[in-house]
Design an enzyme around this catalytic site. Sequence first.
Site, PDB file in Angstrom:
ATOM      1  N   LYS A  44      -1.667   4.234  -7.601  1.00  0.00           N
ATOM      2  CA  LYS A  44      -0.311   4.813  -7.616  1.00  0.00           C
ATOM      3  C   LYS A  44       0.728   3.688  -7.543  1.00  0.00           C
ATOM      4  CE  LYS A  44       1.159   3.971  -3.251  1.00  0.00           C
ATOM      5  NZ  LYS A  44       1.867   2.789  -3.010  1.00  0.00           N
ATOM      6  N   ASP A  87      -1.305   8.008   2.921  1.00  0.00           N
ATOM      7  CA  ASP A  87      -1.194   8.190   1.462  1.00  0.00           C
ATOM      8  C   ASP A  87      -2.315   9.062   0.887  1.00  0.00           C
ATOM      9  OD1 ASP A  87       1.126   6.793   1.060  1.00  0.00           O
ATOM     10  OD2 ASP A  87       0.144   4.913   0.472  1.00  0.00           O
TER      11      ASP A  87
HETATM   12  P1  ATP Z   1      -1.315   0.870   0.280  1.00  0.00           P
HETATM   13  O1  ATP Z   1      -0.577   0.836  -1.033  1.00  0.00           O
HETATM   14  O2  ATP Z   1      -1.759   2.245   0.722  1.00  0.00           O
HETATM   15  O3  ATP Z   1      -0.656   0.064   1.369  1.00  0.00           O
HETATM   16  P2  ATP Z   1      -3.001  -1.223  -0.582  1.00  0.00           P
HETATM   17  O4  ATP Z   1      -3.178  -1.067  -2.070  1.00  0.00           O
HETATM   18  O5  ATP Z   1      -1.940  -2.193  -0.170  1.00  0.00           O
HETATM   19  O6  ATP Z   1      -2.730   0.178   0.032  1.00  0.00           O
HETATM   20  P3  ATP Z   1      -5.847  -1.253  -0.194  1.00  0.00           P
HETATM   21  O7  ATP Z   1      -6.310  -1.790  -1.507  1.00  0.00           O
HETATM   22  O8  ATP Z   1      -6.021   0.191   0.033  1.00  0.00           O
HETATM   23  O9  ATP Z   1      -4.332  -1.677   0.073  1.00  0.00           O
HETATM   24  O10 ATP Z   1      -6.619  -2.100   0.927  1.00  0.00           O
HETATM   25  C1  ATP Z   1      -6.081  -2.509   2.134  1.00  0.00           C
HETATM   26  C2  ATP Z   1      -7.216  -3.013   3.037  1.00  0.00           C
HETATM   27  O11 ATP Z   1      -8.108  -1.942   3.329  1.00  0.00           O
HETATM   28  C3  ATP Z   1      -8.045  -4.104   2.396  1.00  0.00           C
HETATM   29  O12 ATP Z   1      -7.767  -5.315   3.015  1.00  0.00           O
HETATM   30  C4  ATP Z   1      -9.514  -3.705   2.577  1.00  0.00           C
HETATM   31  O13 ATP Z   1     -10.271  -4.604   3.340  1.00  0.00           O
HETATM   32  C5  ATP Z   1      -9.479  -2.363   3.297  1.00  0.00           C
HETATM   33  N1  ATP Z   1     -10.247  -1.329   2.559  1.00  0.00           N
HETATM   34  C6  ATP Z   1     -11.015  -0.394   3.122  1.00  0.00           C
HETATM   35  N2  ATP Z   1     -11.568   0.399   2.208  1.00  0.00           N
HETATM   36  C7  ATP Z   1     -11.138  -0.025   1.007  1.00  0.00           C
HETATM   37  C8  ATP Z   1     -11.377   0.393  -0.324  1.00  0.00           C
HETATM   38  N3  ATP Z   1     -12.170   1.435  -0.611  1.00  0.00           N
HETATM   39  N4  ATP Z   1     -10.742  -0.258  -1.333  1.00  0.00           N
HETATM   40  C9  ATP Z   1      -9.902  -1.290  -1.034  1.00  0.00           C
HETATM   41  N5  ATP Z   1      -9.672  -1.750   0.205  1.00  0.00           N
HETATM   42  C10 ATP Z   1     -10.281  -1.130   1.233  1.00  0.00           C
END
Ligand code: ATP
Length: 296
Positions: free
Chosen positions: A15, A141
């Site tokens: 997203k 989210d």
């Molecule tokens: P948001 O936009 O909700 O803040 P994000 O895109 O910044 O999310 P994610 O990619 O969801 O961040 O990952 C954040 C942290 O969560 C990572 O550092 C990772 O170690 C942990 N994590 C746990 N499960 C997952 C997963 N299935 N995919 C990615 N990261 C994960």
Amino acid sequence: MNAILSTHTAYAYAKINLSLDILGTLPNGYHEVRMIMQSLQLHDTVTLKISDTPGITMTCSDASLPVDEHNLAYRAAALFCDTYHISEGIELHLEKKIPVAAGLAGGSSDAAAVLRGLNEMYGKPATADELAALGVKLGADVPYCLMLGTALSEGIGERLTVLPAAPDCHCLLVKPAAGASTKQIYTDYDALVQTTDIKHPDTDALLSALSAGDYNTLVSGLCNVLEPVTTGLVPDIAVIKERLQTLGADGVLMSGSGPTVFALFSDLEKVKRAEAHFLQTEYAPGTFLTSFYQPE
Ligand code: ATP
């Protein structure tokens, strides 16, 4: 012997935030947000298998990610199994395409795909509202990631309103290599608002633009209050934004708490040129050309 009883494939869509506003801090310390969300065609793929050997096992194409309860996809499977007293085993494989810790809700979306997939496989024991209530326990989210499409997200992210689909366009994502912790960004935001006038989105104007299908007003109103904060920590964001603007993007913004920058283009030639440019730079590994995803 381990027998597989059924298999299901679920897609976890990335997203972006077309707008992100923070209205204040709630008594529990959470930030009250108001954001317009849009899902993208870029997705991870989750393969779910029900087996006759109890327990949850997980594998992942990205070796840097945990494959235990520290992974949101694993946690989603555990929560679903606990809630619905499932005694069979669950094997899940996560094929990662969404950049990690990027502001694209990859983890939340994986969790949502697992909940949606298992609910489907077990004959829908949960209604959409019950699934969203499970989802919010995993992350703010997750309810949006269950819903997908164009939506207004309020409260801590759990209050959702379906919006008219955003006008179709091309979306180029460029993620700098440096990351920034979401917790740190919200803390820095709280400090920055004490001393600086931060530009807030005109969310109501964007909502009207969506209702009217007015692409030009939408792209000129893109705004994220966290962008100046994350840019302070990751200066590449400003470099990427400026280049995307020079390359003719209609609108450019950082997504979520960053550091991914997205650029919207109506012109296919221009977006292809911009993609080709970034693929020749240090940002190549974080460059993805995609478009909006709308559920049926
Ligand atoms: P948001 O936009 O909700 O803040 P994000 O895109 O910044 O999310 P994610 O990619 O969801 O961040 O990952 C954040 C942290 O969560 C990572 O550092 C990772 O170690 C942990 N994590 C746990 N499960 C997952 C997963 N299935 N995919 C990615 N990261 C994960």
